[in-house]
Motif scaffolding. Structure first.
Motif, PDB file in Angstrom:
ATOM      1  N   SER A 144       1.000  -1.326  -0.095  1.00  0.00           N
ATOM      2  CA  SER A 144      -0.129   0.004   0.026  1.00  0.00           C
ATOM      3  C   SER A 144       0.868   1.247   0.044  1.00  0.00           C
ATOM      4  O   SER A 144       0.650   2.200  -0.681  1.00  0.00           O
ATOM      5  N   VAL A 186       2.742   1.605  -3.348  1.00  0.00           N
ATOM      6  CA  VAL A 186       1.835   1.705  -4.630  1.00  0.00           C
ATOM      7  C   VAL A 186       1.611   3.310  -4.498  1.00  0.00           C
ATOM      8  O   VAL A 186       1.438   4.261  -5.325  1.00  0.00           O
ATOM      9  N   SER A 187       1.341   3.846  -3.234  1.00  0.00           N
ATOM     10  CA  SER A 187       0.678   5.170  -2.934  1.00  0.00           C
ATOM     11  C   SER A 187       2.003   6.144  -3.278  1.00  0.00           C
ATOM     12  O   SER A 187       1.928   7.225  -3.890  1.00  0.00           O
ATOM     13  N   GLN A 238       4.460   5.545  -5.277  1.00  0.00           N
ATOM     14  CA  GLN A 238       4.976   5.493  -6.614  1.00  0.00           C
ATOM     15  C   GLN A 238       3.749   6.624  -7.289  1.00  0.00           C
ATOM     16  O   GLN A 238       4.244   7.293  -8.355  1.00  0.00           O
ATOM     17  N   ALA A 239       2.526   6.506  -6.952  1.00  0.00           N
ATOM     18  CA  ALA A 239       1.518   7.396  -7.777  1.00  0.00           C
ATOM     19  C   ALA A 239       1.716   8.962  -7.352  1.00  0.00           C
ATOM     20  O   ALA A 239       1.846   9.840  -8.226  1.00  0.00           O
ATOM     21  N   LEU A 240       2.349   9.208  -6.236  1.00  0.00           N
ATOM     22  CA  LEU A 240       2.663  10.557  -5.802  1.00  0.00           C
ATOM     23  C   LEU A 240       3.920  10.931  -6.484  1.00  0.00           C
ATOM     24  O   LEU A 240       3.739  12.143  -6.946  1.00  0.00           O
ATOM     25  N   LYS A 277       4.845   9.991  -9.505  1.00  0.00           N
ATOM     26  CA  LYS A 277       4.574  10.215 -10.939  1.00  0.00           C
ATOM     27  C   LYS A 277       3.894  11.479 -10.969  1.00  0.00           C
ATOM     28  O   LYS A 277       4.093  12.242 -12.049  1.00  0.00           O
ATOM     29  N   ALA A 278       2.847  11.636 -10.105  1.00  0.00           N
ATOM     30  CA  ALA A 278       2.136  12.888 -10.233  1.00  0.00           C
ATOM     31  C   ALA A 278       3.041  14.012 -10.137  1.00  0.00           C
ATOM     32  O   ALA A 278       3.029  15.155 -10.903  1.00  0.00           O
ATOM     33  N   ASN A 279       3.932  14.020  -9.240  1.00  0.00           N
ATOM     34  CA  ASN A 279       4.809  15.116  -9.037  1.00  0.00           C
ATOM     35  C   ASN A 279       5.824  15.571 -10.275  1.00  0.00           C
ATOM     36  O   ASN A 279       6.091  16.525 -10.558  1.00  0.00           O
ATOM     37  N   LYS A 326       5.074  14.599 -13.369  1.00  0.00           N
ATOM     38  CA  LYS A 326       4.214  15.472 -14.303  1.00  0.00           C
ATOM     39  C   LYS A 326       4.116  16.547 -14.167  1.00  0.00           C
ATOM     40  O   LYS A 326       4.056  17.298 -15.186  1.00  0.00           O
TER      41      LYS A 326
END
Lengths: 223, 113
Positions: free
Chosen positions: B96, B99-100, B102-104, B106-108, B110
């Motif tokens: 958890s 994954v979280s 990694q998502a953050l 990628k968003a940063n 971007k």
């Protein structure tokens, strides 16, 4: 005020576009957390102007909301709102709730289906939600009228105090426990959940088994 | 010696051999090796001296040797299930977080682009 609306979504390609479009009335940043969807949820949300954060695997609604809220906190938003992706929440309700933060000194505002307004959802759901309310009151001493409601707004600065650990639907109860423990200023807002054919075909949530889990977590002093 | 005893000798011997092999290959630690070795040595002792388990059972207040084995086996199974449950919960938490994060990330990334 700088507002981030977090929309956790798992295989919501049928509704997510409409939800994101409707949220435009709130004049806020829409952050969709795609929780490992296998359909085009992320693509549609992005096409409609939302910022999409993607979980590579499905973790659960609580985890998706935590990731989105963490992003909003790190990026200095003032308010963080949680909003369902299946079209059950009204953007107009959210707008009214956001206005309350302009005048009232509240730390968190929680949506409630049981503040005198009529409930249009399935009777089974109503019974489960009422039982959840009684259960929360008896076991956790939570005095809120709708503890399982997913529509909520809180000030970003309280996020570190209320950060929840549960990845599943138990996060609703956990957030309320943190609000209570930290003695934060909380108010409830009467809102209407829009139950349509689409949302009715989805699994009834919360499940009765969640009650047992809450009891277990309370026994272990995790709530 | 009965056929059953011979089968037990083969199974125990093979299991001890596998444990030694895994220890040499560093796939298991000394603690786990010691645990496995003692389990299979215990099985071998009972296999060669079946009455010893009855004596052991009587000394702890249990009537039959077989009952003692069943109780011990149940205890071990429950313990293993509990440990496995804890391990799964721990892994879930780690996944958890990963994954979280990694998502953050990628968003940063971007956002910087």
């Amino acid at each position: 005020m700088n507002v981030a609306v977090i929309v956790p979504a798992f295989n919501e390609s049928r509704k997510i576009g409409e939800v994101v479009k409707n949220l435009a009335v709130c004049d806020c940043s829409i952050i969709v957390v795609d929780d490992g969807s296998e359909d085009e949820t992320a693509k549609i949300a992005e096409q409609n102007g939302a910022l999409v954060l993607r979980h590579e695997v499905n973790l659960g609604q609580g985890a998706a909301l935590r990731t989105g809220s963490q992003y909003a906190y790190q990026n200095n938003f003032d308010l963080i709102a949680h909003f369902d992706a299946d079209g059950q929440h009204s953007a107009e309700d959210l707008k009214k709730m956001l206005n309350i933060f302009k005048t009232d000194k509240v730390d968190a505002l929680l949506g409630s289906r049981f503040m005198g307004q009529s409930f249009s959802g399935p009777i089974v759901k109503k019974i489960i939600l009422k039982l959840a309310k009684i259960f929360s009151k008896l076991i956790l001493q939570l005095q809120y009228s709708d503890p399982q409601n997913g529509l909520r707004i809180f000030r970003a600065n309280i996020f570190p105090k209320i950060i929840w650990q549960n990845d599943d639907y138990l996060h609703c109860t956990e957030i309320l426990c943190h609000l209570k423990k930290n003695d934060l200023a909380v108010k409830e807002f009467p809102m209407v959940v829009l139950y349509d054919e689409y949302s009715s075909t989805k699994k009834v949530k919360p499940k009765v088994s969640m009650g047992l889990k809450i009891f277990w977590e309370k026994l272990l002093n995790r709530l | 010696m009965t056929a059953f005893q011979i089968i037990i000798i083969f199974i125990s011997g093979y299991s001890i051999f596998k444990s030694v092999y895994k220890l040499i290959k560093k796939e298991i630690g000394w603690a786990l090796f010691a645990l496995w070795l003692s389990v299979w040595l215990f099985v071998l002792v009972i296999n060669f001296f079946p009455l010893s388990i009855t004596w052991l059972a009587n000394s702890v207040g249990i009537g039959r040797g077989v009952d003692l084995i069943v109780y011990l086996a149940l205890l071990i199974v429950f313990y293993v299930i509990f440990k496995t449950h804890l391990r799964i919960k721990c892994l879930e938490k780690k996944i958890s977080r990963l994954v979280s994060a990694q998502a953050l990330k990628k968003a940063n990334e971007k956002k910087v682009e």
